[in-house]
Design an enzyme around this catalytic site. Structure first.
Site, short mmCIF file in Angstrom:
data_model
loop_
_atom_site.label_atom_id
_atom_site.label_comp_id
_atom_site.label_asym_id
_atom_site.label_seq_id
_atom_site.Cartn_x
_atom_site.Cartn_y
_atom_site.Cartn_z
CB SER A 254 -9.69 71.52 17.77
OG SER A 254 -11.12 71.59 18.07
CD GLU B 56 48.21 65.93 47.47
OE1 GLU B 56 48.90 65.35 47.76
OE2 GLU B 56 47.30 66.48 48.16
#
Length: 703
Positions: free
Chosen positions: A357, A97
C-alpha cells in the site's frame, strides 16, 4: 755546488707532476663516469608503484567506511600527515628516526657520522644513520642485504626523492609504506588493525608502539610476539626521556599500558554501497560517499538486531535520505552482509519488490491536485466492483462513510482504488516515472487499478525518493550516494505543492506503532500479497527513511505485516539519528483549510466517474467531448505546435470554466463548447465547473 736545481731536473719534476695530475684527472673522470653510469642504471624512481594504495571508501566527513586489500593482500591505506596523524606520533617519529628531516636534502651527514662513530667505538651497528627519506627509498626498492652498496643506493635514491617531491609528500609516502607486521603497511592500517581507530588521536603508549614496530615488524608482531613489541615500545620511551622529548612520569605511565595481543578487523561499514561505488569509480584510490558513518553504524546494528528478532532467513533493509539534497545518508542493504542464510550480499534497497500500500499516498496526492477531493471530503468504504475487480480491505471489513483523511491513515483499499479509478492508473504510472521512479509491471501488462495495492514492482530507494519528494512539497530529486564535485541533478515534478503538503499533513496523523510518538513522523506502511514484504516509509522536515522486512528469496512469511514488522523499525531508526524529528514545511498559501461543512459542494463528498453532481434541480455539467479515457490525435503541422482541441459540454449553470490539469483554460460560451490548447503529449485532465460549483472531469491521452 751552489744548491740550485738544474733546469733539466726541474723540467722532469714538472712533467712528473703533470702526469700524476693527468692520471688523477683521468681516474676521477673514470670514477665519475662509472658512478654516473651506475646512477643512470638505477632507472627512474618507482613512484607510481609506491603511490599505489588500497581503495578506500569514506563517508561525507572523511571517516573510513570500508577499505579493500590490494591485489597481493596487503593493507596500505593513504595517509595525510598534516590532517590525519596525531602530532604526538610525529614528534616521537622525528625524534627517534630523523631529527633534522625538514632541514637535510635526503641524506643527513651528521647522522651518518654518528652512526660511523658508534660502529667504531662499540664494534657493532647501533644506528644506521638513515633518514626517513632513505628509509622510504629502501621501502620503494626492497633489498635484504645490509652493505655499503645498499646504503649508497639508498642515499642516491633519497637525493632523487628530495629533488622530485616536497617534504610533506615524502613523509606521507613513508607513513603509507612503513611495515607493521604481516600484511599491514602504513601507520593508518596499523592503527586501525591494532587499536581499532584512526591515528588522528593516539595515546603516548600507542604512538611509541607505532614508532617501534617498523624497526623489526615481523619479530614484533602483536598477534605473534607481543612481549617483543612491548619491550621495543619501552625502549622508544626510554630514548624519548633521554632526549627530553617526553617526561619520565609520562613515559612510566605509558609503559604501564598493556600491549594488545590480537588484531582488530578493518571496518566494513556500508558494504553494499562501497561495492557499488568501487564498481562505478573504477581505479579511484579514495571514494567519498554522502553517507554518515555514525548513522550508518547505528542503522546496521538496528537492522541486525531486528532481523534476528523476526526469525530465521528474514532480512531487513533501511535507507535514509536527506530531504533537501537527495543525498543518501545511510544504506543498509541487508541485516548481515556475511550471513548466507539471509542472502546478506544482496542489496535489498535496490531489489524490485511489490510495494503493497505504499503507493497510496501518491494516488491521494493526484486526487488533491486535480481538485475533486479534499482531505476532509467524505468517501465510501463499501463493497464495490470495478469491472471484474472487487478490492477488499486487509481485515476483510468495511468502514462505511469516512473522511478521506481517515481512509488514507487507515490504508483502506476501496477508497484508494476508487480514487485511482478517477485519477487514472496510467496517469499515476506516468507521474511516478516522471518523478524518477522505475516501475516494473508484469510482462505485457499495462498499468491497472491493482497497482494501487501493490500490483507493480518498485525498489526501496525509489520509494524513499518519492516520499522525500512529498517532504520537498512535490519536487523529487535523484538520489546521490557518490559525492562528486559537480552536482547537476535537477528537481523532478511529483505533484503540486498544495497536494504534497496535504498528503504529508494526513500521514503525520497516522496512528504510530507502540514505540512511536504521535504527530512527529509522517509515514505509511505496506504489506505485499502473500505476506512477502513488509514496508514502512516516513519523513520529517529533515530526513526520509524507508524500511523493508522480508525474505530476500521472496518466500512468504505468515504474519509479516508492515505495521507490526516494519513501522517499529522505522520509528527506532528515526530515534537513532540522534535528533528530534524536525517539523514539516508550513502549508503553501494555495492550501484550502476547511472542515467538511465549509467545503464547496463538489468537495463535500467524493463521487466516482459517471456519477454527476446535482445542484438543486439542474443537471450538473457533463463533458460530451472528449470522452473519458479516449486518445486524442492532434495535428502538429503548424510549426510543431499542437492544434486546438474542442471541448463540448452538456448541462450546468453558466458561466462554465474549463481547467486543464488544474490550470484555467478560459470560459465556455453559450454554445457550451470551446477550443483549448493541449498541454503536450501524455495524459491530460480536463475539468469543467459551472456557476454552482458542480463539476465533471475526463482524462484523455494526447498524442
Amino acid at each position: 755546488m751552489d744548491g740550485r736545481a738544474k733546469p733539466g731536473h726541474d723540467a722532469r719534476k714538472n712533467r712528473s707532476i703533470l702526469r700524476i695530475a693527468a692520471c688523477a684527472t683521468v681516474a676521477l673522470l673514470v670514477i665519475v663516469g662509472a658512478f654516473t653510469g651506475w646512477v643512470a642504471s638505477l632507472g627512474p624512481l618507482p613512484l607510481a608503484q609506491a603511490k599505489q594504495v588500497s581503495t578506500t571508501v569514506v563517508d561525507r566527513n572523511g571517516k573510513l567506511l570500508r577499505a579493500y586489500a590490494m591485489a597481493d593482500g596487503r593493507w596500505r591505506l593513504p595517509v595525510d600527515a598534516k590532517s590525519a596523524i596525531d602530532p604526538t606520533y610525529l614528534r616521537l617519529l622525528f625524534a627517534y628516526e630523523d631529527k633534522r628531516f625538514y632541514d637535510h636534502g635526503g641524506v643527513d651527514p651528521l647522522a651518518l657520522a654518528r652512526a660511523a662513530f658508534q660502529l667504531v667505538t662499540t664494534g657493532h651497528i647501533v644506528s644506521g644513520g638513515s633518514t626517513i627519506t632513505m628509509q622510504l627509498a629502501r621501502l620503494m626498492e626492497p633489498r635484504h642485504e645490509r652493505s655499503i652498496y645498499a646504503k649508497l643506493r639508498q642515499m642516491v635514491r633519497a637525493l632523487e626523492l628530495e629533488h622530485e617531491l616536497p617534504k610533506d609528500q615524502i613523509l606521507d609516502l613513508y607513513l603509507a609504506l612503513a611495515p607493521f607486521g604481516g600484511n599491514l603497511e602504513g601507520v593508518r592500517a596499523a592503527s586501525i588493525a591494532y587499536f581499532g581507530k584512526e591515528p588522528k588521536r593516539l595515546s603516548l603508549a600507542e604512538a611509541a608502539l607505532l614508532v617501534a614496530l617498523p624497526q623489526s615488524p615481523e619479530r614484533r608482531r602483536l598477534d605473534r610476539n607481543p612481549e617483543a613489541a612491548h619491550a621495543a615500545r619501552d625502549r622508544v620511551l626510554d630514548r624519548m626521556v633521554e632526549d627530553g622529548t617526553v617526561s619520565k612520569q609520562d613515559a612510566d605511565q605509558a609503559k604501564a599500558v598493556p600491549v594488545a595481543r590480537m588484531r582488530k578487523q578493518i571496518p566494513i561499514l556500508a558494504p553494499h554501497s562501497a561495492d557499488q561505488a568501487v564498481a562505478t569509480m573504477k581505479g579511484a584510490p579514495v571514494i567519498r560517499l554522502t553517507l554518515d558513518a555514525g548513522l550508518q553504524k547505528n542503522l546496521e546494528a538496528l537492522a541486525r538486531d531486528r532481523a534476528i528478532a523476526q526469525g530465521p532467513n528474514i532480512s531487513v533493509a533501511i535507507i535514509a535520505v536527506d530531504n533537501e539534497t537527495g543525498d543518501v545518508l545511510a544504506r543498509v542493504g541487508s541485516s548481515d552482509y556475511f550471513d548466507e542464510r539471509r542472502t546478506g550480499q544482496v542489496d535489498m534497497t535496490r531489489a524490485v519488490r511489490s510495494p503493497g500500500s505504499t503507493l497510496k499516498p501518491f494516488i491521494y496526492g493526484l486526487a488533491f491536485e486535480d481538485g475533486f477531493v479534499h482531505p476532509d471530503s467524505l468517501i465510501e468504504d463499501r463493497p464495490i466492483r470495478f469491472g471484474s475487480y472487487a478490492p477488499e480491505n486487509f481485515d476483510m471489513t468495511f468502514q462505511g462513510t469516512v473522511p478521506v483523511r481517515k481512509a488514507l491513515q487507515l490504508s483502506l483499499n476501496v477508497p484508494a482504488i476508487a480514487l485511482l479509478d478517477r485519477v487514472g492508473a496510467s496517469r499515476l504510472s506516468s507521474r511516478l516515472k516522471q518523478a524518477g521512479t522505475s516501475l516494473v509491471l508484469p510482462k505485457d501488462e499495462a498499468p491497472g487499478l491493482a497497482m494501487g495495492l501493490g500490483g507493480v514492482g518498485v525498489t526501496l530507494q525509489d520509494l524513499a525518493q518519492l516520499y522525500a519528494g512529498l517532504a520537498r512539497l512535490g519536487a523529487t530529486k535523484p538520489l546521490r550516494e557518490i559525492a562528486l564535485a559537480k552536482d547537476d541533478r535537477e528537481p523532478m515534478r511529483l505533484m503540486d505543492q498544495a497536494a504534497a503538503w496535504q498528503v504529508g499533513n494526513v500521514l503525520l496523523g497516522t496512528p504510530p506503532p507502540e514505540n512511536g510518538v504521535h504527530n512527529r513522523i509522517a509515514f505509511k506502511t505496506g504489506t505485499s500479497y502473500g505476506y512477502r514484504d513488509a514496508w514502512s516509509v516516513g519523513f520529517d522536515g529533515r530526513i526520509t527513511i524507508g524500511v523493508w522486512v522480508g525474505r530476500p528469496d521472496g518466500a512468504p512469511v505468515p504474519g509479516l505485516v508492515g505495521r507490526t514488522a516494519a513501522a517499529p523499525i522505522l520509528f527506532d531508526a528515526f530515534a537513532r539519528t540522534g535528533r528530534i524529528p524536525a517539523p514539516l514545511p508550513k502549508p503553501p498559501r494555495s492550501v484550502l483549510t476547511a472542515s467538511n461543512a465549509k467545503l464547496p459542494a463538489p468537495l463535500k463528498r467524493f463521487r466516482p466517474l459517471g456519477e454527476l453532481v446535482r445542484s438543486g434541480s439542474d443537471l450538473a455539467p457533463h463533458i460530451q467531448f472528449p470522452l473519458n479515457g479516449s486518445r486524442i490525435d492532434v495535428d502538429r503541422s503548424d510549426g510543431g505546435r499542437y492544434a486546438a482541441m474542442p471541448v463540448k459540454v452538456a448541462g450546468g449553470v453558466l458561466p462554465l470554466t474549463v481547467l486543464v490539469n488544474g490550470i484555467s483554460a478560459g470560459d465556455i460560451d453559450s454554445r457550451r463548447q470551446r477550443l483549448i490548447e493541449p498541454p503536450g503529449p501524455g495524459f491530460a485532465r480536463v475539468t469543467v465547473i459551472d456557476a454552482t460549483g458542480a463539476a465533471d472531469t475526463v482524462v484523455v491521452r494526447v498524442q
